[in-house]
Each structure stands twice: as structure tokens, then as C-alpha cells.
Scaffold this motif. Structure first.
Motif, PDB file in Angstrom:
ATOM      1  N   MET A   1     -21.666 -14.596  48.585  1.00 35.54           N
ATOM      2  CA  MET A   1     -21.731 -16.025  48.912  1.00 35.54           C
ATOM      3  C   MET A   1     -21.333 -16.297  50.357  1.00 35.54           C
ATOM      4  O   MET A   1     -21.876 -17.207  50.990  1.00 35.54           O
ATOM      5  N   ILE A   2     -20.386 -15.511  50.875  1.00 37.17           N
ATOM      6  CA  ILE A   2     -20.009 -15.659  52.289  1.00 37.17           C
ATOM      7  C   ILE A   2     -21.197 -15.297  53.174  1.00 37.17           C
ATOM      8  O   ILE A   2     -21.530 -16.011  54.125  1.00 37.17           O
ATOM      9  N   SER A   3     -21.887 -14.176  52.827  1.00 37.47           N
ATOM     10  CA  SER A   3     -23.002 -13.723  53.656  1.00 37.47           C
ATOM     11  C   SER A   3     -24.158 -14.724  53.622  1.00 37.47           C
ATOM     12  O   SER A   3     -24.921 -14.824  54.584  1.00 37.47           O
ATOM     13  N   LYS A   4     -24.277 -15.491  52.518  1.00 38.00           N
ATOM     14  CA  LYS A   4     -25.369 -16.467  52.413  1.00 38.00           C
ATOM     15  C   LYS A   4     -24.979 -17.845  52.949  1.00 38.00           C
ATOM     16  O   LYS A   4     -25.795 -18.768  52.963  1.00 38.00           O
ATOM     17  N   GLY A   5     -23.706 -18.003  53.326  1.00 43.45           N
ATOM     18  CA  GLY A   5     -23.259 -19.291  53.847  1.00 43.45           C
ATOM     19  C   GLY A   5     -22.945 -20.313  52.779  1.00 43.45           C
ATOM     20  O   GLY A   5     -22.822 -21.499  53.061  1.00 43.45           O
ATOM     21  N   TYR A   6     -22.821 -19.867  51.499  1.00 43.58           N
ATOM     22  CA  TYR A   6     -22.457 -20.790  50.418  1.00 43.58           C
ATOM     23  C   TYR A   6     -20.943 -20.963  50.348  1.00 43.58           C
ATOM     24  O   TYR A   6     -20.450 -21.947  49.797  1.00 43.58           O
ATOM     25  N   TYR A   7     -20.213 -19.962  50.842  1.00 41.43           N
ATOM     26  CA  TYR A   7     -18.769 -19.912  50.637  1.00 41.43           C
ATOM     27  C   TYR A   7     -18.094 -19.686  51.979  1.00 41.43           C
ATOM     28  O   TYR A   7     -18.383 -18.709  52.669  1.00 41.43           O
TER      29      TYR A   7
ATOM     30  N   ASP B   1     -12.632 -19.498  55.172  1.00 43.24           N
ATOM     31  CA  ASP B   1     -11.776 -19.661  56.346  1.00 43.24           C
ATOM     32  C   ASP B   1     -11.966 -21.014  57.036  1.00 43.24           C
ATOM     33  O   ASP B   1     -11.330 -21.276  58.058  1.00 43.24           O
ATOM     34  N   SER B   2     -12.846 -21.871  56.493  1.00 46.37           N
ATOM     35  CA  SER B   2     -13.027 -23.175  57.118  1.00 46.37           C
ATOM     36  C   SER B   2     -13.235 -24.237  56.050  1.00 46.37           C
ATOM     37  O   SER B   2     -14.301 -24.315  55.429  1.00 46.37           O
ATOM     38  N   ILE B   3     -12.208 -25.032  55.835  1.00 46.84           N
ATOM     39  CA  ILE B   3     -12.299 -26.068  54.801  1.00 46.84           C
ATOM     40  C   ILE B   3     -13.366 -27.093  55.166  1.00 46.84           C
ATOM     41  O   ILE B   3     -14.028 -27.643  54.290  1.00 46.84           O
ATOM     42  N   GLN B   4     -13.533 -27.348  56.496  1.00 48.46           N
ATOM     43  CA  GLN B   4     -14.498 -28.358  56.925  1.00 48.46           C
ATOM     44  C   GLN B   4     -15.923 -27.942  56.569  1.00 48.46           C
ATOM     45  O   GLN B   4     -16.687 -28.716  55.996  1.00 48.46           O
ATOM     46  N   GLU B   5     -16.261 -26.669  56.872  1.00 48.85           N
ATOM     47  CA  GLU B   5     -17.599 -26.176  56.545  1.00 48.85           C
ATOM     48  C   GLU B   5     -17.807 -26.150  55.036  1.00 48.85           C
ATOM     49  O   GLU B   5     -18.869 -26.495  54.522  1.00 48.85           O
ATOM     50  N   GLN B   6     -16.763 -25.743  54.299  1.00 44.69           N
ATOM     51  CA  GLN B   6     -16.870 -25.670  52.842  1.00 44.69           C
ATOM     52  C   GLN B   6     -17.134 -27.055  52.271  1.00 44.69           C
ATOM     53  O   GLN B   6     -17.945 -27.223  51.364  1.00 44.69           O
ATOM     54  N   LEU B   7     -16.442 -28.064  52.819  1.00 41.14           N
ATOM     55  CA  LEU B   7     -16.631 -29.437  52.347  1.00 41.14           C
ATOM     56  C   LEU B   7     -18.057 -29.893  52.590  1.00 41.14           C
ATOM     57  O   LEU B   7     -18.661 -30.546  51.728  1.00 41.14           O
ATOM     58  N   THR B   8     -18.610 -29.556  53.763  1.00 44.82           N
ATOM     59  CA  THR B   8     -19.991 -29.943  54.060  1.00 44.82           C
ATOM     60  C   THR B   8     -20.943 -29.374  53.017  1.00 44.82           C
ATOM     61  O   THR B   8     -21.786 -30.082  52.464  1.00 44.82           O
ATOM     62  N   VAL B   9     -20.798 -28.065  52.740  1.00 40.62           N
ATOM     63  CA  VAL B   9     -21.660 -27.406  51.756  1.00 40.62           C
ATOM     64  C   VAL B   9     -21.495 -28.044  50.380  1.00 40.62           C
ATOM     65  O   VAL B   9     -22.470 -28.356  49.684  1.00 40.62           O
TER      66      VAL B   9
ATOM     67  N   GLN C   1     -37.226 -23.243  40.698  1.00 43.94           N
ATOM     68  CA  GLN C   1     -35.807 -23.471  40.913  1.00 43.94           C
ATOM     69  C   GLN C   1     -35.530 -24.924  41.238  1.00 43.94           C
ATOM     70  O   GLN C   1     -34.578 -25.510  40.734  1.00 43.94           O
ATOM     71  N   ASN C   2     -36.383 -25.514  42.074  1.00 45.58           N
ATOM     72  CA  ASN C   2     -36.165 -26.904  42.444  1.00 45.58           C
ATOM     73  C   ASN C   2     -36.325 -27.833  41.258  1.00 45.58           C
ATOM     74  O   ASN C   2     -35.649 -28.833  41.150  1.00 45.58           O
ATOM     75  N   MET C   3     -37.252 -27.494  40.369  1.00 42.74           N
ATOM     76  CA  MET C   3     -37.488 -28.355  39.210  1.00 42.74           C
ATOM     77  C   MET C   3     -36.306 -28.328  38.251  1.00 42.74           C
ATOM     78  O   MET C   3     -35.885 -29.346  37.742  1.00 42.74           O
ATOM     79  N   THR C   4     -35.778 -27.140  37.982  1.00 40.67           N
ATOM     80  CA  THR C   4     -34.671 -27.058  37.036  1.00 40.67           C
ATOM     81  C   THR C   4     -33.329 -27.296  37.719  1.00 40.67           C
ATOM     82  O   THR C   4     -32.335 -27.515  37.045  1.00 40.67           O
ATOM     83  N   GLY C   5     -33.275 -27.217  39.048  1.00 40.93           N
ATOM     84  CA  GLY C   5     -32.019 -27.368  39.748  1.00 40.93           C
ATOM     85  C   GLY C   5     -31.216 -26.083  39.802  1.00 40.93           C
ATOM     86  O   GLY C   5     -30.156 -26.044  40.424  1.00 40.93           O
ATOM     87  N   MET C   6     -31.704 -25.014  39.157  1.00 34.47           N
ATOM     88  CA  MET C   6     -30.961 -23.752  39.153  1.00 34.47           C
ATOM     89  C   MET C   6     -31.321 -22.930  40.387  1.00 34.47           C
ATOM     90  O   MET C   6     -32.040 -21.937  40.304  1.00 34.47           O
ATOM     91  N   THR C   7     -30.824 -23.348  41.541  1.00 32.18           N
ATOM     92  CA  THR C   7     -31.073 -22.588  42.757  1.00 32.18           C
ATOM     93  C   THR C   7     -30.144 -21.376  42.795  1.00 32.18           C
ATOM     94  O   THR C   7     -29.203 -21.278  42.003  1.00 32.18           O
ATOM     95  N   ASP C   8     -30.437 -20.458  43.733  1.00 40.00           N
ATOM     96  CA  ASP C   8     -29.579 -19.276  43.871  1.00 40.00           C
ATOM     97  C   ASP C   8     -28.136 -19.686  44.148  1.00 40.00           C
ATOM     98  O   ASP C   8     -27.202 -19.045  43.678  1.00 40.00           O
ATOM     99  N   GLN C   9     -27.975 -20.778  44.902  1.00 37.00           N
ATOM    100  CA  GLN C   9     -26.621 -21.243  45.213  1.00 37.00           C
ATOM    101  C   GLN C   9     -25.872 -21.646  43.944  1.00 37.00           C
ATOM    102  O   GLN C   9     -24.694 -21.297  43.761  1.00 37.00           O
TER     103      GLN C   9
END
Lengths: 153, 62
Positions: free
Chosen positions: A63-69, A72-80, A4-12
Motif C-alpha cells: 500500500m505504501i508503494s501504491k500511494g494508498y498508505y 509518515d505523513s498524516i496530511q497525505e494520509q488524510l487527503t487519500v 471495479q468502478n461499478m461495484t466500488g471494489m477497487t484495488d485500493q
């Protein structure tokens, strides 16, 4: 994980692509429904729109459960998302560097190298043209400088 | 079916078919690359849904 790291296709990345597809699908179905006139088509599109909405719910909950999405928080979303931006930029930079190294290691083979030679050839021509222009400019300015002197004489 | 459908309808269904083809291809490819089992399950569910949708849309256009 290495693959995944080599191709860049991570689960996220995969999940984000899935979410975007679900969003686009819902919009497309709504637009198509607004153009439907045949009852069978309308029924089919309605059913498929509902499926698309369910898929959207599934993938966004995941995605919410994995912390990708973080809806309810634009600040956290921007960080990700800014982290994802850096990952994407670094990945493409690394690949460019790798392909440049490969071209240097194997000269006179394959199309990319020919493209490189072509590019450098045009670069050489461009530099020559610029040199000629600057030479002409300096000649002209030299003449311009001489002219007032001549008139004074 | 195409004969009883309006041109505007046919165009929209055609566009949806193209989109769904792409979705199915991507979901199939990605389910091989995904690591997390839950994501794999969602993707294979998507593949099943997309297949069904494509066959339905195909029926309208042929």
C-alpha cells in the motif's frame, strides 16, 4: 477497471480491507495467546501470529508503494482517506438513486415497492395526525383567546 | 483435544476460527476482483496461509 468502478471494489478498497484484517488478526492472536494454557495451542498461535505479522508487513509495504498508505505523513494520509470517504458516499448515493428509479419504473412488483407503499401509507397517517393536532391546537388557542373576552364581557 | 483445553482457551480458538473463516472467504472472493497482479499474489498467499491456520484451529476444536 469498469467492473471495479461499478461495484466500488477497487484495488485500493481491497488492499485497505486486507490491511485492516491483518491488523485485527494480530490483535486477536495476541489476545488469544494471553488466554492459552496448552503448549500445543500456544505454539500454534505463536506461529500463526508471526504469519499474521508477515502478512501485515507485506500488505502495508504494497500500500505504501501504491500511494494508498502514508504512515509518515498524516496530511497525505488524510487527503487519500477523505477522497475514499467521498467515493464511498457517492457510491451509496448513486445506488439509492438507482433503486428509487427502478421502483418508479416497475410499480406494483416486488417487495421493495410494497415497502414503499407501506412507508407512504404511514407517512399519510402521520400527516393526518399532525393536521388533527394542529387543528386541535388552533381550536384550543381560539378558545383561550375567547375566554378573556368572555370574562371581560 | 477439546477435553484437555480450558474453556477460556476453547472460546478464544473458536473466535479465531470464525475470524479466519471470514478472512479466507473474503480473500478468495477479492482475488477474483483485484486487477493488480501484485495484489493478486498477496491475496493468494493470504488464502494459503488462512487455509493452513483454519485447519490447525479446526484440529483443536474437533
Amino acid at each position: 477497471m469498469n467492473q471495479q468502478n461499478m461495484t466500488g471494489m477497487t484495488d485500493q478498497v481491497i488492499a485497505t480491507d486486507c490491511l485492516l484484517s491483518a491488523k485485527t488478526g494480530i490483535k486477536s492472536y495476541a489476545v488469544a495467546l494471553a488466554e492459552s494454557a496448552t503448549p500445543e495451542v500456544r505454539e500454534a498461535l505463536k506461529r500463526q501470529l508471526n504469519t499474521a505479522i508477515d502478512t501485515h508487513e507485506q500488505i502495508s509495504n504494497y500500500m505504501i508503494s501504491k500511494g494508498y498508505y502514508h504512515p509518515d505523513s498524516i496530511q497525505e494520509q488524510l487527503t487519500v482517506d477523505l477522497q475514499a470517504t467521498n467515493t464511498a458516499l457517492n457510491l451509496s448515493n448513486q445506488q439509492q438513486q438507482q433503486s428509487n428509479q427502478q421502483q418508479q419504473n416497475t410499480p406494483s412488483q416486488g417487495i421493495p415497492v410494497q415497502t414503499m407503499e407501506f412507508a407512504s401509507e404511514t407517512d399519510v397517517q402521520e400527516v393526518r395526525r399532525q393536521n388533527q393536532q394542529s387543528a386541535q391546537n388552533s381550536q384550543q388557542s381560539a378558545q383561550n383567546n375567547q375566554q378573556p373576552n368572555q370574562s371581560q364581557q | 483435544m477439546v477435553k484437555v483445553m480450558g474453556v477460556h482457551e476453547t472460546l478464544e480458538v473458536h473466535e479465531l476460527l470464525t475470524f479466519k473463516n471470514l478472512c479466507l472467504t473474503k480473500s478468495t472472493a477479492m482475488s477474483g476482483l483485484a486487477q493488480d497482479q501484485e495484489l493478486k499474489d498477496i491475496l493468494s498467499q493470504t488464502v494459503t496461509n488462512d487455509k493452513q491456520a483454519i485447519q490447525e484451529l479446526q484440529g483443536f476444536l474437533s
